[in-house]
Design an enzyme around this catalytic site. Structure first.
Site, short mmCIF file in Angstrom:
data_model
loop_
_atom_site.label_atom_id
_atom_site.label_comp_id
_atom_site.label_asym_id
_atom_site.label_seq_id
_atom_site.Cartn_x
_atom_site.Cartn_y
_atom_site.Cartn_z
N SER A 180 0.76 -1.38 0.11
CA SER A 180 -0.07 0.18 0.15
C SER A 180 0.48 1.26 0.27
CB SER A 180 -1.01 0.25 1.08
OG SER A 180 -1.54 -1.04 1.57
N HIS B 211 -3.12 -1.94 -5.17
CA HIS B 211 -1.88 -2.95 -5.49
C HIS B 211 -2.81 -3.50 -7.07
CE1 HIS B 211 -1.07 -3.89 -1.34
NE2 HIS B 211 -1.85 -3.99 -1.08
N GLU C 47 -5.61 -3.04 14.80
CA GLU C 47 -6.11 -3.25 15.98
C GLU C 47 -6.93 -2.53 16.88
OE1 GLU C 47 -3.74 -2.06 14.06
OE2 GLU C 47 -3.21 -4.26 13.33
N ASN D 212 -0.84 5.82 8.46
CA ASN D 212 -1.25 6.07 9.37
C ASN D 212 -0.85 5.75 11.16
OD1 ASN D 212 -2.68 3.43 8.43
ND2 ASN D 212 -2.75 3.51 10.57
I1 8IG Z 1 -1.59 0.69 5.52
O1 8IG Z 1 -2.59 0.51 11.03
C1 8IG Z 1 -1.99 0.15 6.77
N1 8IG Z 1 -1.66 -1.67 7.55
N2 8IG Z 1 -2.68 -3.77 10.96
N3 8IG Z 1 -2.87 -1.69 11.19
C2 8IG Z 1 -2.37 -2.89 10.24
N4 8IG Z 1 -2.22 -2.69 9.14
C3 8IG Z 1 -2.44 -1.39 9.07
C4 8IG Z 1 -2.32 -0.79 9.34
C5 8IG Z 1 -1.99 -0.78 10.49
N5 8IG Z 1 -1.79 0.45 8.54
#
Ligand code: 8IG
Length: 262
Positions: free
Chosen positions: A29, A61, A183, A225
């Site tokens: 990503s 993707h 999470e 993020n």
């Molecule tokens: I882009 O905050 C992305 N992928 N587990 N947690 C998890 N996967 C992610 C996150 C995230 N941001």
């Protein structure tokens, strides 16, 4: 190496006429445009045309394998079609791209991903070198008595080389959760207590398969993020895509400069 990976590598050779890859790259990503400054594009193959590849389910993707020739004359295979563990197709589907890259002759693997960051001082849009990982999936792509050394999964040599190109690159420890849900704040705190600074849903299972296949790995995360609970904001896939788009030019430049030195 599995028969399926050997078959996919053979088909890749057939379709492109390119005998050997030197370097393979998996784009996660935010890294979708990062291949654009690798050099001359020699070939593009739809992943679905090769044995064992699945169509991608995540927007952002690209379901293609693109082969580039760098200015230094190296052949780079860019795998835009990552299968995630959370898709439920099993660990072999997750490892297939990496195994195909190894079967196609690659010795170096660049794994990239988008992830959540635990350090509030590292803002979204920041690329981070992966120094080590924690596999929280409870799964492994290996079966049987294959006791692979995991003491240096992310090559110290390649990390040093990346820092020569980009001295301000920080390093992090990437924890792979199974996903697909993000999470809870408590799970993010747990990951932090365990030593993680980045959380995501890819990379560790691929890295295990890659080490088993003898590949030297460079891992790069893009913090898209802040992880849940680190900021007050709820997480959204739209935010992830926006951070990726905003960083895209810088990532392409970074990756191009690194790959030129590999
Ligand atoms: I882009 O905050 C992305 N992928 N587990 N947690 C998890 N996967 C992610 C996150 C995230 N941001």
């Amino acid at each position: 190496m599995t028969d399926l990976a050997a078959a996919a590598a053979a088909e890749l050779r057939n379709r492109t006429g390119i005998e050997n890859l030197d370097i393979a790259m998996v784009l996660g990503s935010g890294w979708g445009a990062a291949a654009d400054r690798l050099g001359e594009e020699l070939a593009v193959v739809a992943a679905a045309e090769l044995p064992g590849f699945r169509p991608p389910v995540v927007s952002g993707h690209r379901a293609e394998i693109r082969i580039f020739r760098t200015a230094a004359g190296r052949t780079v295979g860019v795998f835009g079609a990552r299968t995630h563990y959370y898709e439920g197709h099993g660990v072999d589907a997750v490892a297939h791209g990496v195994r195909t890259a190894a079967a196609a002759g690659a010795h170096t693997l660049v794994l990239t991903n988008g992830c959540g960051g635990l350090d509030p001082t590292v803002p979204p849009g920041t690329p981070v070198l992966i120094a080590d990982h924690i596999n929280l999936t409870g799964a492994t792509p290996l079966r049987g008595p294959e006791f692979v050394d995991m003491s240096q999964v992310y090559s110290p040599r390649l990390r040093a080389l990346a820092r020569e190109v980009a001295p301000d690159l920080g390093e992090g420890v990437y924890a792979q959760f199974p996903g697909p849900q993000y999470e809870t704040p408590a799970e993010v705190r747990m990951a932090g207590i365990l030593g993680a600074t980045l959380v995501g849903m890819s990379t560790t299972l691929e890295a295990i398969a890659a080490r088993a296949a003898g590949l030297e790995i460079l891992g790069l995360s893009l913090v898209t993020n802040l992880a849940a609970g680190v900021s007050d904001e709820p997480l959204s896939h739209a935010e992830v895509l926006a951070a990726g788009r905003a960083a895209e030019g810088r990532l392409a430049e970074l990756l191009g400069a690194i790959v030129e030195r590999l």
